[in-house]
Design an enzyme around this catalytic site. Sequence first.
Site, PDB file in Angstrom:
ATOM      1  N   ARG A  51       6.625   7.404  29.595  1.00 29.65           N
ATOM      2  CA  ARG A  51       5.672   8.372  31.267  1.00 29.65           C
ATOM      3  C   ARG A  51       4.616   6.957  31.881  1.00 29.65           C
ATOM      4  O   ARG A  51       4.940   7.872  32.998  1.00 29.65           O
ATOM      5  CB  ARG A  51       3.779   8.375  30.035  1.00 29.65           C
ATOM      6  CG  ARG A  51       3.880   9.592  30.670  1.00 29.65           C
ATOM      7  CD  ARG A  51       2.460   9.782  29.470  1.00 29.65           C
ATOM      8  NE  ARG A  51       1.522   8.511  29.668  1.00 29.65           N
ATOM      9  CZ  ARG A  51       0.324   9.401  28.672  1.00 29.65           C
ATOM     10  NH1 ARG A  51      -0.149  10.045  28.450  1.00 29.65           N
ATOM     11  NH2 ARG A  51      -0.137   8.271  28.487  1.00 29.65           N
ATOM     12  N   LYS A 148       8.867   6.054  11.295  1.00 27.88           N
ATOM     13  CA  LYS A 148       7.313   5.450  10.217  1.00 27.88           C
ATOM     14  C   LYS A 148       6.042   5.779  11.808  1.00 27.88           C
ATOM     15  O   LYS A 148       6.477   4.302  12.473  1.00 27.88           O
ATOM     16  CB  LYS A 148       7.690   4.521   9.071  1.00 27.88           C
ATOM     17  CG  LYS A 148       7.300   3.253   9.655  1.00 27.88           C
ATOM     18  CD  LYS A 148       7.348   2.491   8.192  1.00 27.88           C
ATOM     19  CE  LYS A 148       6.610   2.332   8.239  1.00 27.88           C
ATOM     20  NZ  LYS A 148       5.832   1.006   8.540  1.00 27.88           N
ATOM     21  N   HIS A 178      13.379   1.349   8.260  1.00 28.03           N
ATOM     22  CA  HIS A 178      14.299  -0.271   8.225  1.00 28.03           C
ATOM     23  C   HIS A 178      14.885  -0.729   7.096  1.00 28.03           C
ATOM     24  O   HIS A 178      16.148  -1.513   6.928  1.00 28.03           O
ATOM     25  CB  HIS A 178      13.622  -0.872   9.306  1.00 28.03           C
ATOM     26  CG  HIS A 178      13.076  -1.898   9.297  1.00 28.03           C
ATOM     27  ND1 HIS A 178      10.966  -1.743   8.865  1.00 28.03           N
ATOM     28  CD2 HIS A 178      13.041  -3.377   9.089  1.00 28.03           C
ATOM     29  CE1 HIS A 178      10.190  -3.213   9.028  1.00 28.03           C
ATOM     30  NE2 HIS A 178      11.451  -3.773   8.713  1.00 28.03           N
ATOM     31  N   GLU A 216       4.288 -11.226   2.885  1.00 29.63           N
ATOM     32  CA  GLU A 216       3.984 -11.364   4.135  1.00 29.63           C
ATOM     33  C   GLU A 216       3.735 -13.114   3.713  1.00 29.63           C
ATOM     34  O   GLU A 216       2.189 -13.077   3.687  1.00 29.63           O
ATOM     35  CB  GLU A 216       4.631 -10.679   5.122  1.00 29.63           C
ATOM     36  CG  GLU A 216       5.442  -9.616   5.062  1.00 29.63           C
ATOM     37  CD  GLU A 216       4.692  -8.254   6.099  1.00 29.63           C
ATOM     38  OE1 GLU A 216       5.387  -7.943   7.509  1.00 29.63           O
ATOM     39  OE2 GLU A 216       3.800  -7.466   6.185  1.00 29.63           O
ATOM     40  N   ASP A 235       1.627   1.630   4.681  1.00 29.91           N
ATOM     41  CA  ASP A 235       2.298   0.750   5.841  1.00 29.91           C
ATOM     42  C   ASP A 235       3.467   0.352   5.682  1.00 29.91           C
ATOM     43  O   ASP A 235       4.493   0.285   6.004  1.00 29.91           O
ATOM     44  CB  ASP A 235       1.634  -0.291   6.675  1.00 29.91           C
ATOM     45  CG  ASP A 235       1.771  -1.263   7.416  1.00 29.91           C
ATOM     46  OD1 ASP A 235       2.612  -0.736   8.025  1.00 29.91           O
ATOM     47  OD2 ASP A 235       2.055  -2.332   7.239  1.00 29.91           O
ATOM     48  N   HIS A 240       8.429   1.174   2.240  1.00 29.90           N
ATOM     49  CA  HIS A 240       9.480   0.452   2.155  1.00 29.90           C
ATOM     50  C   HIS A 240       9.780  -0.194   0.455  1.00 29.90           C
ATOM     51  O   HIS A 240      10.859  -0.329  -0.211  1.00 29.90           O
ATOM     52  CB  HIS A 240       9.038  -1.091   2.698  1.00 29.90           C
ATOM     53  CG  HIS A 240       8.909  -0.867   4.708  1.00 29.90           C
ATOM     54  ND1 HIS A 240      10.015  -0.153   5.127  1.00 29.90           N
ATOM     55  CD2 HIS A 240       8.555  -1.190   5.349  1.00 29.90           C
ATOM     56  CE1 HIS A 240       9.466   0.605   6.327  1.00 29.90           C
ATOM     57  NE2 HIS A 240       8.356  -1.268   6.085  1.00 29.90           N
ATOM     58  N   LYS A 331       0.043  -9.243   3.670  1.00 27.48           N
ATOM     59  CA  LYS A 331      -0.145  -9.980   4.098  1.00 27.48           C
ATOM     60  C   LYS A 331      -0.632 -11.720   4.348  1.00 27.48           C
ATOM     61  O   LYS A 331      -1.637 -11.016   3.467  1.00 27.48           O
ATOM     62  CB  LYS A 331      -0.972  -8.950   5.630  1.00 27.48           C
ATOM     63  CG  LYS A 331       0.222  -8.112   6.029  1.00 27.48           C
ATOM     64  CD  LYS A 331      -0.127  -7.821   7.592  1.00 27.48           C
ATOM     65  CE  LYS A 331       0.795  -6.278   7.767  1.00 27.48           C
ATOM     66  NZ  LYS A 331       1.924  -6.396   7.517  1.00 27.48           N
TER      67      LYS A 331
HETATM   68  C1  BG6 Z   1       6.184  -2.623   9.065  1.00 25.17           C
HETATM   69  C2  BG6 Z   1       5.263  -2.971   9.223  1.00 25.17           C
HETATM   70  O1  BG6 Z   1       7.361  -1.829   9.233  1.00 25.17           O
HETATM   71  O2  BG6 Z   1       7.517  -3.898   8.693  1.00 25.17           O
HETATM   72  C3  BG6 Z   1       4.992  -3.681   8.788  1.00 25.17           C
HETATM   73  O3  BG6 Z   1       4.754  -1.811   9.606  1.00 25.17           O
HETATM   74  C4  BG6 Z   1       5.970  -5.666   8.159  1.00 25.17           C
HETATM   75  O4  BG6 Z   1       3.846  -4.658   8.918  1.00 25.17           O
HETATM   76  C5  BG6 Z   1       7.094  -5.196   8.380  1.00 25.17           C
HETATM   77  O5  BG6 Z   1       5.031  -6.258   9.057  1.00 25.17           O
HETATM   78  C6  BG6 Z   1       7.983  -5.705   7.958  1.00 25.17           C
HETATM   79  O6  BG6 Z   1       9.216  -6.051   7.480  1.00 25.17           O
HETATM   80  P1  BG6 Z   1       9.653  -6.987   7.511  1.00 25.17           P
HETATM   81  O7  BG6 Z   1      11.388  -6.334   7.575  1.00 25.17           O
HETATM   82  O8  BG6 Z   1       9.897  -8.238   8.606  1.00 25.17           O
HETATM   83  O9  BG6 Z   1      10.475  -7.251   5.843  1.00 25.17           O
END
Ligand code: BG6
Length: 483
Positions: A51, A148, A178, A216, A235, A240, A331
């Site tokens: 935009r 997502k 991913h 993480e 999330d 994942h 986290k």
């Molecule tokens: C994302 C989440 O999809 O994946 C994040 O929204 C997370 O919160 C991230 O930190 C982790 O991805 P990776 O590839 O760093 O393990």
Amino acid sequence: MVSRTIPVDPFDLVIIGGTGDLARRKILPALFRRFCAGQMGEGSQVIGAARTEMDTSAYRTMVEEAIAEFGGDEKSSKAKLKKFIALISYVTLDAKGDTGWDELAEAVKSEHVRAFYFSVGPNLFGDLAKRLQKHGMADDLCRIVVEKPFGRDLESARELNKVLARHFDESQIYRIDHYLGKETVQNLMAVRFGNMLFEPLWNSQYVDHIQITVAESVGVGGRGGYYDRSGAMRDMVQNHLMQLFCLIAMEPPAKFDPDSVRDEKLKVIRALDPVTPDNIVRGQYEATETKPSYRKQVENRDSNTESFVALKANISNWRWAGTPFYLRTGKRLRERASEITVIFKDAPHSIFEEDSGRHRNILTIKLQPNEGIVLDVTIKEPGPGGMRLIDVPLDMTFAEALGPDQAEFPDAYERLIMDVIRGNQTLFMRGDEVEAAWAWTDPIIADFERGDPPLAYATGSSGPDEALALIHRDGRAWREIKA
Ligand code: BG6
């Protein structure tokens, strides 16, 4: 790196939300690296659309800055960068109005495969899909990529699927997770289905339990607003961890093709038992002297959103009944370390009288960092003194086993974007799969909303103590969170 690049025909990639964080951090650097690898055929183009009013030249400057910041090793290649930048243009586009659509339709080439990456909130998916069709861009060569979160519960995911299905065939919709693009996640399938060794033992007769940890060390950072509405369950777990779970638990697909793989994953999700509140622990990180607490970071003093989840899941099918799966993610944990561990049962009888220990084969698939596979096997402790046994790791850390060059993996987005262009949906989620994952997650989240607030845990820890108790009460223990 040893290049095994398969060239693809020239294509157009349109990034809708082209000025956003994901475009800058992931999509554009990934494209640049594929360009450097020679995979973007002559005549390909990248069109940023958003935009924000800006012209192509200002957008190109933004892309250069993004690559300088997030481009990895390739960013130093000035000549290549110049050529890549020349493929880029920008269109000011209004998802909800008419601005920019004619211009976009003019810019894309009708003979090219055209991928439209919806790097925007799901509330705009319907508008975008409708306008792509209205402006004649939704033909067979068109693919859409959606990020997502795909909805926030079963109902919203169903609605999104319906909206997209009005304008596109399922074969044109690429729902990205991913984690499926990570090299070691794909390796999980290679290990399971490329070796004779594991598959005969891959069931509840031989496997005591399985652990999946995605830890993480970072906090929620600048994404507090989004994260506080989602929490770790939405999330990370719904997508994942669920994908990792499916790949580890599914039956061997007949082929490595999109529907064979996705049919098997779907069966796993549908065979999952509901998780009762006594089988789940959630937590929220506290402040340290130097780092703010979760609540401070998300600017919500009363937040009851979880930044940590640990749960025990059971699959009711012939292969897995009786083998629990323990999942955890969070986290601000002690390290960034993700792995899947398959803990085999004890040998039924020990013939070695001198040995009083407990020995188990453990297969660890390390997803990140230090990607690799480690198999703990029991051997005789060297030296005299009888048959005392010890467990030693057969360690195939890829960097050591393959050499640093071959163990340098492309980013997940590189692989996935090129799969979209090639038209390969194997590593993308199908609509019914996403819905099944929400159907399992929704009651858990409903219990959260009715139940106690999350438990506090210290930054740099392994989560709340109750998460340790969750597995201890079954006479088992979590693996140490260690990179
Ligand atoms: C994302 C989440 O999809 O994946 C994040 O929204 C997370 O919160 C991230 O930190 C982790 O991805 P990776 O590839 O760093 O393990």
